[in-house]
Scaffold this active site. Structure first.
Site, PDB file in Angstrom:
ATOM      1  N   HIS A  88      36.759  48.929  39.319  1.00  0.00           N
ATOM      2  CA  HIS A  88      35.722  48.775  39.907  1.00  0.00           C
ATOM      3  C   HIS A  88      34.148  49.733  39.177  1.00  0.00           C
ATOM      4  CE1 HIS A  88      31.504  48.312  42.320  1.00  0.00           C
ATOM      5  NE2 HIS A  88      32.819  47.184  43.083  1.00  0.00           N
ATOM      6  N   GLU A 164      31.973  40.819  38.169  1.00  0.00           N
ATOM      7  CA  GLU A 164      30.832  41.794  38.941  1.00  0.00           C
ATOM      8  C   GLU A 164      30.271  42.033  37.889  1.00  0.00           C
ATOM      9  OE1 GLU A 164      32.623  43.018  42.969  1.00  0.00           O
ATOM     10  OE2 GLU A 164      32.962  44.041  41.348  1.00  0.00           O
TER      11      GLU A 164
HETATM   12  P1  PGA Z   1      28.027  43.663  46.606  1.00  0.00           P
HETATM   13  O1  PGA Z   1      28.978  44.670  46.200  1.00  0.00           O
HETATM   14  O2  PGA Z   1      28.824  42.320  47.487  1.00  0.00           O
HETATM   15  O3  PGA Z   1      27.554  44.677  47.720  1.00  0.00           O
HETATM   16  O4  PGA Z   1      26.901  43.777  45.161  1.00  0.00           O
HETATM   17  C1  PGA Z   1      29.875  43.954  45.230  1.00  0.00           C
HETATM   18  C2  PGA Z   1      31.373  45.533  44.470  1.00  0.00           C
HETATM   19  O5  PGA Z   1      30.825  46.167  44.047  1.00  0.00           O
HETATM   20  O6  PGA Z   1      32.399  45.061  44.568  1.00  0.00           O
END
Ligand code: PGA
Length: 253
Positions: A88, A164
């Site tokens: 992540h 992401e």
């Molecule tokens: P968010 O986070 O939905 O608050 O943007 C997603 C993540 O960091 O996995």
């Protein structure tokens, strides 16, 4: 085989939201939409015991050792977790996890029968410099090159990718916009094109970054968006329920 949508909640460093263990909790998996929850380590066993499909937010690739503060994939598997997040962006940023470390995590997870979800994404600066594809390709190739792809294929592709983009992650700001659905689709299709043949069509590619009730349907209806990794909105049970419902509606024939 069609890809079933997966909606994953990333609770980050927050406790389980109120009502998380109710019988009609939105955090429970259903027949038509897979729901998985990534919680801080201390809640994992309790949530597993309540019947939720749980995952850890990170794990160490070595089984034991002098790694203060770390938890191994073997230990995670022993809690009854099914899945684990690898790489992540907040761990790459805060703990300095490298592409190589993330690849080793994914490999160790697979070896122990855990389902790794590998997170990749570019920063705003990398995107504006025209380097988004280069960054994504580097992050993805490091993982794929590390794995035994034939093993993955025979296990029906038990690995997923979460795209992401760092510029879309809410960081607790509920007004932050997500990526445009067309931009998400473009990058998801690029990611899929980089996957090796045996797993290319089957592998789930989730989108993460400010997914919420108001944009879930449009994001999830993109052909290469197979689900969501939801942070901030996953801490609000009714908002998360609406996201799961959006996925369910799209799964209806
Ligand atoms: P968010 O986070 O939905 O608050 O943007 C997603 C993540 O960091 O996995």
């Amino acid at each position: 085989m069609p890809r079933t949508k997966l909606i994953a909640a990333n609770w980050k460093m927050f406790p389980p939201p109120e009502g998380w263990d109710a019988m009609d909790s939105p955090y429970r998996a259903t027949d038509d939409v897979d729901v998985m929850i990534f919680a801080p380590f201390v809640y994992l066993k309790t949530c597993v015991a309540a019947g939720l499909r749980m995952g850890a937010q990170c794990g160490h690739h070595e089984p034991t050792g002098a790694h203060t503060g770390c938890v191994s994939m073997a230990m995670i598997a022993s809690t009854g977790c099914e899945t684990v997040l690898c790489g992540h962006s907040e761990r790459r940023r805060d703990q300095g996890e490298t592409d190589e470390f993330v690849a080793a995590q994914a490999k160790a997870a697979l070896t122990l029968g855990l389902f790794p979800i590998v997170c990749i994404g570019e920063t705003a600066n990398e995107r504006s410099a025209g380097k988004a594809h280069e960054v994504i390709e580097r992050q993805l190739r490091t993982v794929i090159d590390h794995l035994d792809v034939s093993q993955l294929a025979t296990r029906n592709s038990q690995l997923a990718i979460a795209y992401e983009p760092l510029w879309a992650i809410s960081g607790g700001d509920p007004t932050k916009p997500a990526a445009k659905p067309s931009d998400a689709q473009e990058m998801h299709a690029f990611i899929r094109s980089l996957l090796p043949e045996p797993i290319q069509k089957e592998m789930l590619i989730l989108y993460g970054g400010s997914m919420k009730a108001e944009n879930a349907s449009e994001l999830l209806s993109q052909p290469d968006v197979d689900g969501g990794l939801v942070g901030g909105a996953s801490l609000k049970p009714e908002e998360f329920r609406a996201i799961v419902e959006a996925a369910r509606t799209l799964e209806q024939p």
